[in-house]
Motif scaffolding. Sequence first.
Motif, PDB file in Angstrom:
ATOM      1  N   ASP A 294       0.828  -1.209   0.000  1.00 58.58           N
ATOM      2  CA  ASP A 294       0.000   0.000   0.000  1.00 58.58           C
ATOM      3  C   ASP A 294       0.860   1.256   0.000  1.00 58.58           C
ATOM      4  OD1 ASP A 294       0.811  -0.504   2.613  1.00 58.58           O
ATOM      5  OD2 ASP A 294      -1.098   0.028   3.543  1.00 58.58           O
ATOM      6  N   VAL A 295       2.159   1.117   0.310  1.00 58.67           N
ATOM      7  CA  VAL A 295       3.104   2.220   0.188  1.00 58.67           C
ATOM      8  C   VAL A 295       3.771   2.196  -1.182  1.00 58.67           C
ATOM      9  CG1 VAL A 295       5.189   3.288   1.168  1.00 58.67           C
ATOM     10  CG2 VAL A 295       3.518   2.206   2.690  1.00 58.67           C
ATOM     11  N   ASN A 296       4.035   1.015  -1.692  1.00 57.58           N
ATOM     12  CA  ASN A 296       4.717   0.838  -2.979  1.00 57.58           C
ATOM     13  C   ASN A 296       3.936  -0.170  -3.830  1.00 57.58           C
ATOM     14  OD1 ASN A 296       6.885   1.069  -4.901  1.00 57.58           O
ATOM     15  ND2 ASN A 296       7.710  -0.873  -4.148  1.00 57.58           N
ATOM     16  N   PRO A 297       2.798   0.251  -4.403  1.00 53.58           N
ATOM     17  CA  PRO A 297       1.929  -0.689  -5.121  1.00 53.58           C
ATOM     18  C   PRO A 297       2.606  -1.405  -6.286  1.00 53.58           C
ATOM     19  CG  PRO A 297       0.809   1.408  -4.742  1.00 53.58           C
ATOM     20  CD  PRO A 297       2.241   1.613  -4.381  1.00 53.58           C
ATOM     21  N   SER A 298       3.582  -0.779  -6.926  1.00 56.75           N
ATOM     22  CA  SER A 298       4.231  -1.401  -8.084  1.00 56.75           C
ATOM     23  C   SER A 298       5.154  -2.548  -7.691  1.00 56.75           C
ATOM     24  CB  SER A 298       5.041  -0.352  -8.856  1.00 56.75           C
ATOM     25  OG  SER A 298       6.186   0.039  -8.103  1.00 56.75           O
ATOM     26  N   ARG A 299       5.580  -2.589  -6.416  1.00 55.53           N
ATOM     27  CA  ARG A 299       6.523  -3.580  -5.899  1.00 55.53           C
ATOM     28  C   ARG A 299       7.861  -3.535  -6.647  1.00 55.53           C
ATOM     29  NH1 ARG A 299       5.353  -8.949  -5.789  1.00 55.53           N
ATOM     30  NH2 ARG A 299       5.976  -9.242  -3.612  1.00 55.53           N
ATOM     31  N   ILE A 300       8.163  -2.421  -7.267  1.00 53.84           N
ATOM     32  CA  ILE A 300       9.460  -2.238  -7.920  1.00 53.84           C
ATOM     33  C   ILE A 300      10.503  -1.942  -6.844  1.00 53.84           C
ATOM     34  CG2 ILE A 300      10.802  -0.730  -9.443  1.00 53.84           C
ATOM     35  CD1 ILE A 300       8.232  -0.367 -11.101  1.00 53.84           C
ATOM     36  N   VAL A 301      11.600  -2.673  -6.889  1.00 52.18           N
ATOM     37  CA  VAL A 301      12.695  -2.475  -5.949  1.00 52.18           C
ATOM     38  C   VAL A 301      13.738  -1.599  -6.627  1.00 52.18           C
ATOM     39  CG1 VAL A 301      14.474  -3.602  -4.568  1.00 52.18           C
ATOM     40  CG2 VAL A 301      12.265  -4.735  -4.916  1.00 52.18           C
ATOM     41  N   PRO A 302      14.056  -0.445  -6.064  1.00 50.99           N
ATOM     42  CA  PRO A 302      15.007   0.460  -6.728  1.00 50.99           C
ATOM     43  C   PRO A 302      16.408  -0.130  -6.801  1.00 50.99           C
ATOM     44  CG  PRO A 302      14.481   1.245  -4.531  1.00 50.99           C
ATOM     45  CD  PRO A 302      13.550   0.111  -4.800  1.00 50.99           C
ATOM     46  N   LYS A 303      17.142   0.226  -7.843  1.00 51.73           N
ATOM     47  CA  LYS A 303      18.509  -0.279  -8.005  1.00 51.73           C
ATOM     48  C   LYS A 303      19.484   0.451  -7.093  1.00 51.73           C
ATOM     49  CE  LYS A 303      20.056  -1.535 -11.998  1.00 51.73           C
ATOM     50  NZ  LYS A 303      20.484  -1.562 -13.414  1.00 51.73           N
ATOM     51  N   GLY A 304      19.214   1.730  -6.824  1.00 53.87           N
ATOM     52  CA  GLY A 304      20.132   2.508  -6.003  1.00 53.87           C
ATOM     53  C   GLY A 304      19.803   2.430  -4.534  1.00 53.87           C
ATOM     54  N   PRO A 305      20.533   3.159  -3.719  1.00 56.83           N
ATOM     55  CA  PRO A 305      21.680   4.001  -4.066  1.00 56.83           C
ATOM     56  C   PRO A 305      22.974   3.197  -4.169  1.00 56.83           C
ATOM     57  CG  PRO A 305      21.268   4.149  -1.725  1.00 56.83           C
ATOM     58  CD  PRO A 305      20.190   3.260  -2.292  1.00 56.83           C
ATOM     59  N   ASP A 306      24.018   3.859  -4.651  1.00 57.44           N
ATOM     60  CA  ASP A 306      25.349   3.259  -4.679  1.00 57.44           C
ATOM     61  C   ASP A 306      25.795   3.034  -3.233  1.00 57.44           C
ATOM     62  OD1 ASP A 306      27.954   2.484  -5.100  1.00 57.44           O
ATOM     63  OD2 ASP A 306      28.645   4.459  -5.754  1.00 57.44           O
TER      64      ASP A 306
END
Length: 350
Positions: A294-306
């Motif tokens: 419900d906070v991140n509906p796309s369930r995409i995990v970001p690649k960053g940060p370095d």
Amino acid sequence: MTDHPGSENKTGGTYVEPGSGFTRDTRYIDTRITADGRDGYPVEAGRYRLVAARACPWANRTMIVRRLLGLEDALSLGLCGPTHDERSWTFDLDPGGVDPVLQIPRLQDAFFARYPGYDRGITVPAIVDIPTGAVVTNDYAQMTLDFSTEWTDYHRPGAPDLYPEKLRGEIDEVAEAVYRDVNNGVYRCGFAGSQASYDQSFDRLFARLDQLEERLGTRRYLVGDSITEADVRLFTTLVRFDPVYHGHFKCNRNPLTAFPALWGYARDLFQTPGFGDTVDFVQIKQHYYLVHTDVNPSRIVPKGPDLSNWLSPHGREMLGGRPFGDGTPPPPPRAAEIVPPGHTPLRQPA
């Protein structure tokens, strides 16, 4: 630990209650494992299993303290994966999805073994009594204090004193402020159900971080001149701040890297044996971005940060202090407990 008294699962969960602020369910099983066994559970080597998850900051505390004190032989470690099914944390990292010691697929089974129909959160960290398969406690705050004070017969030679008696009042005071405004404060921001509750939590979080920045500008550690329980408790939030809380939880006034003292302090601890070698950045990001739908509906995990900057020089030695006091660093982690390659910027043990 579950992050909310609502449901958690691999495909979605309810964490935000529209129109209100976030309130953590703190009704934990407060049974203690003590040297005298006054609650019915005496300290015994090999009797208990610590169930944790590298993703969870509250469980990460127990893993750090266990490493620093050298309790690996006395207290075995079971690791859940970074996500959950609809019932509880699961042992999906193990062959067949079953913990090899407890022989259960879900941590829930250990809670039900003691309390059939247990209706509170199935949380990590938890300590399970191996002979009965029943959970003893999931009171994470008391757990690490007991590791320091009740499990002393099993501390390694050179174990540091993380809770020195003469400093306990100050440690408790600092740790309570850190919990209220930082450890739990990031969740109050991330799970706020109204603008007003978010704004208030945001302001409290950064006011406390500003105070900690000032405190750590002139001293290497939070209390005294060596690492204590207070440092462990702050570290597990700081190490997750830029990978998760800054974006996912909207704690975005500025990143950790913009706080010179706090950023140096966090790197100092990360590069200290027993701290960074328990941190799995991949699992951390998977947990928050995949579970909180419900906070991140796309369930995409970001690649960053370095994350390579966690190994950059911190210069904190100039402030003095001795990381382990009169003690010594812990040995390298056991082979079975090494963070997987690619999940940490640290060089893996040979």
